[in-house]
Design an enzyme around this catalytic site. Structure first.
Site, mmCIF file in Angstrom:
data_model
loop_
_atom_site.group_PDB
_atom_site.id
_atom_site.type_symbol
_atom_site.label_atom_id
_atom_site.label_comp_id
_atom_site.label_asym_id
_atom_site.label_seq_id
_atom_site.Cartn_x
_atom_site.Cartn_y
_atom_site.Cartn_z
ATOM 1 N N LYS A 114 1.000 -1.035 0.529
ATOM 2 C CA LYS A 114 0.128 0.305 0.306
ATOM 3 C C LYS A 114 1.058 1.320 -0.108
ATOM 4 O O LYS A 114 1.949 1.168 0.255
ATOM 5 C CB LYS A 114 -0.958 -0.026 1.443
ATOM 6 C CG LYS A 114 -1.794 0.613 0.565
ATOM 7 C CD LYS A 114 -3.230 0.316 -0.167
ATOM 8 C CE LYS A 114 -4.301 1.240 0.030
ATOM 9 N NZ LYS A 114 -5.386 0.032 -0.645
ATOM 10 N N ASP A 154 -6.679 4.504 -4.871
ATOM 11 C CA ASP A 154 -7.750 4.268 -2.867
ATOM 12 C C ASP A 154 -7.908 5.400 -3.389
ATOM 13 O O ASP A 154 -8.412 6.382 -4.095
ATOM 14 C CB ASP A 154 -6.928 3.739 -2.223
ATOM 15 C CG ASP A 154 -7.416 3.652 -1.014
ATOM 16 O OD1 ASP A 154 -7.858 2.214 -0.916
ATOM 17 O OD2 ASP A 154 -7.707 4.530 -0.013
HETATM 18 P P1 NAP Z 1 -13.294 7.559 -2.831
HETATM 19 O O1 NAP Z 1 -13.324 7.201 -4.420
HETATM 20 O O2 NAP Z 1 -12.101 8.163 -2.558
HETATM 21 O O3 NAP Z 1 -14.365 8.069 -2.197
HETATM 22 C C1 NAP Z 1 -14.425 7.449 -0.437
HETATM 23 C C2 NAP Z 1 -15.513 8.451 0.186
HETATM 24 O O4 NAP Z 1 -15.520 8.551 1.284
HETATM 25 C C3 NAP Z 1 -15.950 9.304 0.003
HETATM 26 O O5 NAP Z 1 -16.931 9.653 -0.371
HETATM 27 C C4 NAP Z 1 -15.470 10.682 1.360
HETATM 28 O O6 NAP Z 1 -15.989 11.442 1.284
HETATM 29 C C5 NAP Z 1 -15.471 9.733 2.116
HETATM 30 N N1 NAP Z 1 -14.503 9.819 3.391
HETATM 31 C C6 NAP Z 1 -13.300 10.064 3.500
HETATM 32 N N2 NAP Z 1 -12.341 9.979 4.167
HETATM 33 C C7 NAP Z 1 -13.722 10.126 4.799
HETATM 34 C C8 NAP Z 1 -13.489 10.445 6.611
HETATM 35 N N3 NAP Z 1 -12.450 10.831 6.852
HETATM 36 N N4 NAP Z 1 -14.543 10.368 7.294
HETATM 37 C C9 NAP Z 1 -15.588 10.378 6.409
HETATM 38 N N5 NAP Z 1 -15.663 10.063 5.087
HETATM 39 C C10 NAP Z 1 -14.573 10.096 4.467
HETATM 40 O O7 NAP Z 1 -12.672 6.203 -2.512
HETATM 41 P P2 NAP Z 1 -13.533 4.693 -2.217
HETATM 42 O O8 NAP Z 1 -12.235 3.929 -3.712
HETATM 43 O O9 NAP Z 1 -14.824 4.226 -2.477
HETATM 44 O O10 NAP Z 1 -12.383 3.947 -1.315
HETATM 45 C C11 NAP Z 1 -13.219 3.671 -0.035
HETATM 46 C C12 NAP Z 1 -13.090 2.663 0.983
HETATM 47 O O11 NAP Z 1 -13.148 1.724 0.449
HETATM 48 C C13 NAP Z 1 -11.637 3.095 1.677
HETATM 49 O O12 NAP Z 1 -11.858 2.323 2.854
HETATM 50 C C14 NAP Z 1 -11.023 1.965 0.811
HETATM 51 O O13 NAP Z 1 -9.399 1.403 0.983
HETATM 52 C C15 NAP Z 1 -11.735 1.218 0.785
HETATM 53 N N6 NAP Z 1 -11.450 0.319 -0.745
HETATM 54 C C16 NAP Z 1 -11.865 1.064 -1.773
HETATM 55 C C17 NAP Z 1 -11.347 -0.168 -3.365
HETATM 56 C C18 NAP Z 1 -11.651 0.624 -4.118
HETATM 57 O O14 NAP Z 1 -11.280 -0.121 -4.990
HETATM 58 N N7 NAP Z 1 -11.845 1.775 -4.781
HETATM 59 C C19 NAP Z 1 -11.466 -1.420 -2.631
HETATM 60 C C20 NAP Z 1 -11.409 -1.999 -1.873
HETATM 61 C C21 NAP Z 1 -11.486 -1.386 -0.598
HETATM 62 P P3 NAP Z 1 -15.961 12.919 0.708
HETATM 63 O O15 NAP Z 1 -15.808 13.275 -0.659
HETATM 64 O O16 NAP Z 1 -16.290 14.363 0.673
HETATM 65 O O17 NAP Z 1 -14.263 13.145 0.737
#
Ligand code: NAP
Length: 458
Positions: A114, A154
């Site tokens: 990561k 991510d």
């Molecule tokens: P993303 O597109 O950047 O979206 C993140 C979302 O979470 C946004 O709505 C953001 O709000 C919110 N957020 C971020 N930090 C926050 C905080 N401290 N408190 C409350 N809300 C918060 O990211 P994503 O790819 O969807 O990832 C979301 C989660 O899934 C993460 O834990 C990531 O590690 C996990 N994940 C992602 C993938 C992938 O393929 N993308 C795979 C496995 C796991 P704002 O818009 O206001 O910033």
């Protein structure tokens, strides 16, 4: 007392895994795996570097860059890059540690890693983001490669950032290779990669629902609470709706948008939210205008869980530690039967303890059933693995082919967790097996066995 600085998120992830191994019969049956746990918990390598870039005013900005190359027993290091002001080594170590076992569960040849930076993309122009990505990759490119370490996106790293990063990698290394996943589909990306984590999460939960109901129920007719509104949340919501569910919440870091009464988010409403997220705006900017005003209530500063009313399924899909022990109890009181993490470590340990205690105390379908992110959100990295395979073979599979492979992988991750829990954490008669114990043990044993074959421990 340890001389190592406190790493709260990493310690939490380590303790969660170690406790499920300790509370199973694994170490009784294979005592030498205690040594493997000690070895696997230290990254093979941690790279930290300075990222100096120029903002639109011509001023110097500086951020911290990281790559944690945690474990390469099963293949090249693989795991996302996170750009968020909260990023530090503890967070990246927790994410890298979880990634090792998640990648093992996919059955594909990927190690765990990561990386990222404390750079905040919010409020930055596209030019600033491009200049930051160029500066970040100028250093990172010395440490990665298609057969060494293959980062992905991510939080804060979307297809746009992956494009800028790949462009700089090519310029410096004079090499086109699949060194990043999540690429644009016209330049080496896999179809279904953007959708994969959210879709995979829903496929996984569908297996939970079918298993717990002896094949009588599915997503159809279920009320689903989702947090977040980024990549994972959007596609989980769209797939749940496609399968006939009602999605009652989404959120972001500034507040929650919850259906007022009956009704569901529609794909059109989700598309509007996706659009503002591309421009790095908050839900609050559109909550009081059409089509949201009247149908939804917006709760500033809140997470959705205590505001959603009766629900059947909860899918935390924003960030780590976004379900507390009290919120876990509120979800149980609201009738939730299935909780699965789209986010990594979405539930606090207190929340997991509440869910697991309820599962153990209530036979069969009366219980809430918890699935950890390691298993439930593995669809994204699984399709990243398929992207690597397509890049190596220089060919492109259709959406249908990739989606079918994703479905097969999610089914096998579910079955693997179930079977392993029955073997090493046998539940009482009629009680659903622990998916957290089963998935942790299944992932850990695959990695530990490969490490032993490589002479990493003995
Ligand atoms: P993303 O597109 O950047 O979206 C993140 C979302 O979470 C946004 O709505 C953001 O709000 C919110 N957020 C971020 N930090 C926050 C905080 N401290 N408190 C409350 N809300 C918060 O990211 P994503 O790819 O969807 O990832 C979301 C989660 O899934 C993460 O834990 C990531 O590690 C996990 N994940 C992602 C993938 C992938 O393929 N993308 C795979 C496995 C796991 P704002 O818009 O206001 O910033």
């Amino acid at each position: 007392m340890s001389n190592i600085p406190s790493e709260p998120e990493f310690e939490q992830a380590y303790k969660e895994l170690a406790a499920t191994l300790e509370n199973s019969t694994l170490f009784e049956k294979i005592p030498e795996y205690r040594k493997a746990l000690q070895v696997v918990s230290i990254p093979e390598r941690v790279i930290q570097f300075r990222v100096v870039w120029e903002n639109d005013k011509g001023e110097v900005e500086v951020n911290r860059g990281y790559r944690v190359q945690f474990n390469s027993a099963l293949g090249p290091y693989k795991g996302g890059l996170r750009f968020h002001p909260s990023v530090n080594l503890s967070i990246l170590k927790f994410l890298g540690f979880e990634q090792i076992f998640k990648n093992a569960l996919t059955g594909l040849n990927m190690g765990g890693g990561k990386g990222g930076s404390d750079f905040d993309p919010k409020g930055k122009s596209d030019s600033e983001i491009r200049r930051f990505c160029v500066a970040f990759m100028t250093e990172l490119c010395k440490h990665i490669g298609a057969d060494t370490d293959v980062p992905a996106g991510d939080i804060g790293v979307t297809g746009r950032e992956i494009g800028f990063l790949l462009g700089q990698y090519k310029k410096i290394r004079n090499l086109w290779e699949g060194v990043l996943t999540g690429k644009g589909t016209t330049w080496g990306g896999s179809l279904i990669r953007p959708e994969a984590t959210g879709y995979g999460l829903v496929y996984y939960v569908n297996h939970m629902i079918q298993h717990a109901s002896n094949g009588q129920e599915s997503f159809a007719g279920k009320r689903v609470a989702i947090s977040g509104s980024g990549n994972v949340a959007q596609y989980a919501a769209l797939k749940a709706i496609e399968l006939g569910a009602t999605v009652v919440s989404l959120s972001d870091s500034k507040g929650a948008l919850v259906v007022d009464g009956e009704g569901s988010f529609t794909p059109e409403e989700i598309a509007l939210i996706a659009k503002i997220k591309v421009d790095r705006q908050q839900i609050s900017s559109i909550a009081s205008s059409a089509p949201f005003a009247g149908k939804f209530k917006y709760i500033p500063g809140a997470r959705p869980w205590v505001h959603v009313g009766q629900v059947d399924v909860a899918l935390p899909s924003a960030t780590q530690n976004e379900v507390s022990g009290e919120e876990a109890q509120a979800l149980i009181d609201a009738g939730a039967k299935f909780i699965a993490e789209g986010s990594n470590m979405g539930c606090t340990q207190a929340a997991i303890d509440v869910f697991e205690a309820h599962r153990q105390a209530n036979p069969g379908a009366a219980a809430i059933w918890y699935a950890p992110g390691k298993a439930a959100n593995a669809g994204g990295v699984a399709v990243s693995g398929l992207e690597m395979a397509q890049n190596s073979a220089r060919l492109t599979w259709t959406s249908e082919e990739v989606d079918n492979k994703l479905k097969t992988i999610m089914q096998s991750i579910f079955q693997d967790g179930l079977k392993t829990a029955l073997e090493f954490a046998t539940p009482q008669e009629g009680v659903l097996p622990s998916l957290v114990a089963g998935s942790n043990i299944a992932g850990f044993t695959k990695v530990a066995a490969a490490m032993k074959d490589h002479g990493d421990w003995w």
